[in-house]
Write a protein that holds these residues in place. Sequence first.
Motif, PDB file in Angstrom:
ATOM      1  N   ALA A   1      22.355 -39.989 -36.960  1.00 57.88           N
ATOM      2  CA  ALA A   1      22.152 -39.825 -35.536  1.00 57.88           C
ATOM      3  C   ALA A   1      22.295 -41.075 -34.427  1.00 57.88           C
ATOM      4  CB  ALA A   1      20.594 -39.092 -35.319  1.00 57.88           C
ATOM      5  N   GLY A   2      21.986 -42.284 -35.051  1.00 56.98           N
ATOM      6  CA  GLY A   2      21.970 -43.327 -34.380  1.00 56.98           C
ATOM      7  C   GLY A   2      23.279 -44.188 -34.652  1.00 56.98           C
ATOM      8  N   CYS A   3      24.232 -43.542 -35.228  1.00 61.49           N
ATOM      9  CA  CYS A   3      25.322 -44.407 -35.555  1.00 61.49           C
ATOM     10  C   CYS A   3      26.314 -44.056 -34.691  1.00 61.49           C
ATOM     11  CB  CYS A   3      25.700 -43.925 -37.023  1.00 61.49           C
ATOM     12  SG  CYS A   3      27.312 -44.925 -37.884  1.00 61.49           S
ATOM     13  N   ALA A   4      26.762 -45.125 -34.074  1.00 62.52           N
ATOM     14  CA  ALA A   4      27.923 -45.205 -32.744  1.00 62.52           C
ATOM     15  C   ALA A   4      29.301 -45.353 -33.845  1.00 62.52           C
ATOM     16  CB  ALA A   4      27.759 -46.530 -32.014  1.00 62.52           C
ATOM     17  N   THR A   5      29.340 -45.430 -34.847  1.00 66.33           N
ATOM     18  CA  THR A   5      30.848 -45.452 -35.309  1.00 66.33           C
ATOM     19  C   THR A   5      31.164 -43.803 -35.680  1.00 66.33           C
ATOM     20  OG1 THR A   5      30.287 -47.265 -36.679  1.00 66.33           O
ATOM     21  CG2 THR A   5      32.161 -45.819 -37.425  1.00 66.33           C
ATOM     22  N   LEU A   6      30.252 -42.877 -35.752  1.00 71.24           N
ATOM     23  CA  LEU A   6      30.433 -41.340 -36.088  1.00 71.24           C
ATOM     24  C   LEU A   6      31.041 -40.776 -34.812  1.00 71.24           C
ATOM     25  CD1 LEU A   6      27.533 -40.121 -38.356  1.00 71.24           C
ATOM     26  CD2 LEU A   6      30.022 -40.961 -39.117  1.00 71.24           C
ATOM     27  N   GLY A   7      32.360 -40.081 -34.866  1.00 65.74           N
ATOM     28  CA  GLY A   7      32.698 -39.448 -33.906  1.00 65.74           C
ATOM     29  C   GLY A   7      33.898 -40.165 -33.299  1.00 65.74           C
ATOM     30  N   ARG A   8      33.997 -41.545 -33.706  1.00 65.00           N
ATOM     31  CA  ARG A   8      34.995 -42.506 -33.119  1.00 65.00           C
ATOM     32  C   ARG A   8      36.240 -42.488 -34.029  1.00 65.00           C
ATOM     33  NH1 ARG A   8      31.785 -46.048 -30.082  1.00 65.00           N
ATOM     34  NH2 ARG A   8      33.685 -47.334 -29.613  1.00 65.00           N
ATOM     35  N   MET A   9      37.273 -42.945 -33.573  1.00 66.85           N
ATOM     36  CA  MET A   9      38.555 -43.092 -34.113  1.00 66.85           C
ATOM     37  C   MET A   9      38.333 -44.662 -34.712  1.00 66.85           C
ATOM     38  SD  MET A   9      40.583 -40.629 -34.411  1.00 66.85           S
ATOM     39  CE  MET A   9      41.974 -41.618 -35.197  1.00 66.85           C
ATOM     40  N   VAL A  10      38.554 -44.828 -35.837  1.00 61.70           N
ATOM     41  CA  VAL A  10      38.316 -46.358 -36.255  1.00 61.70           C
ATOM     42  C   VAL A  10      39.334 -46.734 -37.226  1.00 61.70           C
ATOM     43  CG1 VAL A  10      35.860 -46.001 -36.372  1.00 61.70           C
ATOM     44  CG2 VAL A  10      37.028 -45.650 -38.443  1.00 61.70           C
ATOM     45  N   ARG A  11      39.486 -47.878 -37.351  1.00 55.14           N
ATOM     46  CA  ARG A  11      40.466 -48.463 -38.410  1.00 55.14           C
ATOM     47  C   ARG A  11      39.586 -49.512 -39.451  1.00 55.14           C
ATOM     48  NH1 ARG A  11      43.258 -51.580 -35.519  1.00 55.14           N
ATOM     49  NH2 ARG A  11      42.300 -53.666 -36.022  1.00 55.14           N
ATOM     50  N   ALA A  12      39.908 -48.840 -40.502  1.00 55.89           N
ATOM     51  CA  ALA A  12      38.996 -49.528 -41.716  1.00 55.89           C
ATOM     52  C   ALA A  12      39.851 -50.544 -42.359  1.00 55.89           C
ATOM     53  CB  ALA A  12      38.610 -48.510 -42.755  1.00 55.89           C
ATOM     54  N   GLU A  13      39.514 -51.859 -42.436  1.00 61.73           N
ATOM     55  CA  GLU A  13      40.161 -52.824 -43.087  1.00 61.73           C
ATOM     56  C   GLU A  13      39.450 -53.026 -44.553  1.00 61.73           C
ATOM     57  OE1 GLU A  13      42.628 -54.043 -41.679  1.00 61.73           O
ATOM     58  OE2 GLU A  13      42.483 -53.890 -39.589  1.00 61.73           O
ATOM     59  N   LEU A  14      40.463 -52.655 -45.365  1.00 61.86           N
ATOM     60  CA  LEU A  14      39.982 -52.424 -46.939  1.00 61.86           C
ATOM     61  C   LEU A  14      40.406 -53.861 -47.643  1.00 61.86           C
ATOM     62  CD1 LEU A  14      41.187 -48.720 -47.305  1.00 61.86           C
ATOM     63  CD2 LEU A  14      38.922 -49.671 -46.602  1.00 61.86           C
ATOM     64  N   PRO A  15      39.712 -53.883 -48.711  1.00 61.93           N
ATOM     65  CA  PRO A  15      39.933 -54.893 -49.783  1.00 61.93           C
ATOM     66  C   PRO A  15      41.605 -54.528 -50.086  1.00 61.93           C
ATOM     67  CG  PRO A  15      38.026 -54.029 -50.298  1.00 61.93           C
ATOM     68  CD  PRO A  15      38.382 -53.052 -49.408  1.00 61.93           C
ATOM     69  N   GLY A  16      42.212 -55.892 -50.460  1.00 61.60           N
ATOM     70  CA  GLY A  16      43.517 -55.684 -50.709  1.00 61.60           C
ATOM     71  C   GLY A  16      44.591 -55.630 -49.606  1.00 61.60           C
ATOM     72  N   ASP A  17      44.181 -56.069 -48.406  1.00 60.94           N
ATOM     73  CA  ASP A  17      44.729 -55.914 -47.182  1.00 60.94           C
ATOM     74  C   ASP A  17      45.399 -54.583 -46.878  1.00 60.94           C
ATOM     75  OD1 ASP A  17      44.839 -58.690 -46.616  1.00 60.94           O
ATOM     76  OD2 ASP A  17      46.316 -59.389 -48.201  1.00 60.94           O
ATOM     77  N   ARG A  18      44.570 -53.667 -47.058  1.00 64.97           N
ATOM     78  CA  ARG A  18      44.928 -52.477 -46.948  1.00 64.97           C
ATOM     79  C   ARG A  18      44.099 -52.204 -45.693  1.00 64.97           C
ATOM     80  NH1 ARG A  18      43.930 -47.864 -49.688  1.00 64.97           N
ATOM     81  NH2 ARG A  18      42.109 -49.008 -50.605  1.00 64.97           N
TER      82      ARG A  18
END
Length: 289
Positions: free
Chosen positions: A234-251
């Motif tokens: 309920a308090g997470c501003a990330t949910l409902g957003r388009m995001v880019r996840a920068e993952l380990p291994g330069d992915r």
Amino acid sequence: MTPPDASGSSSNNRWSDLSRPPLGTTALRRGLVREGGLWRRVDVVQRTGSTNTDLVARAAAGEADEGSVLVAEEQTAARGRLDRQWSAPPRSGLFFSVLLRPAEVPVPRWGWLPLLTGVAVATGLSRVAGVDTALKWPNDLLVTVGDEERKAGGILAERAGDDGVVIGVGVNVSLRADELPVPRAGSLALAGAVNTDRDPLLRGVLRSLEDWYGRWRAAEGDPAASGLQETYAAGCATLGRMVRAELPGDRSLVGEAVAVDGDGRLVLATAAGVQEPVGAGDIVHLRLA
């Protein structure tokens, strides 16, 4: 007290900025340490490298029990995720670490502790400062300055031996615009806080953390049964957003953040039509979905 220099002030003088009064150890202990409560000891130091580093060391040496709280007026080597460095003027924020030993909770569920702390901090700040604080997965605290979303704090969890976790919290409280480390940073003051007195702010945050930790521990770390998973979402501003996840291994992975699962992972719905959980990585908010 360090004497002032010839100009009548000293950067080491804890009373040199009267708009940022020092915290009082005795008053904090009186307000937080009680029989049967979580908080057993509260220490305030004027200056240190990192409260997390110090408290992990104290735990390793057998000098800290669960419920130990270490607060610094200034940190010179504060760390965020991926060992990123950050700094702030003395007494301009809340910089503290706590030691928790959730023996009743299976270790795989300990990953919820940073998210739990985020909920507790946001709740405490909302009550005392009157600021709506949102959560950016997994460990950032966001406030709104004008019409802009800005980071005002963060959370860092580290293992302390086999049975403990030290959780560090840093929140910008009274930073002015000309003191911000980067333009997109924020503070409670810039977000229109009705109260920037750090003593009641710290008490409010720690009491909220005690409450949420008690609920979660009583439910043996079950995020659904304790209400933590629902409240975090309920308090997470990330949910409902388009995001880019920068993952380990330069992915990297781009998608809509649609849920936080039972393991505390962020679930992304990708253009390929699949849902992928992300357990670690940097998240960049792109736009509202």
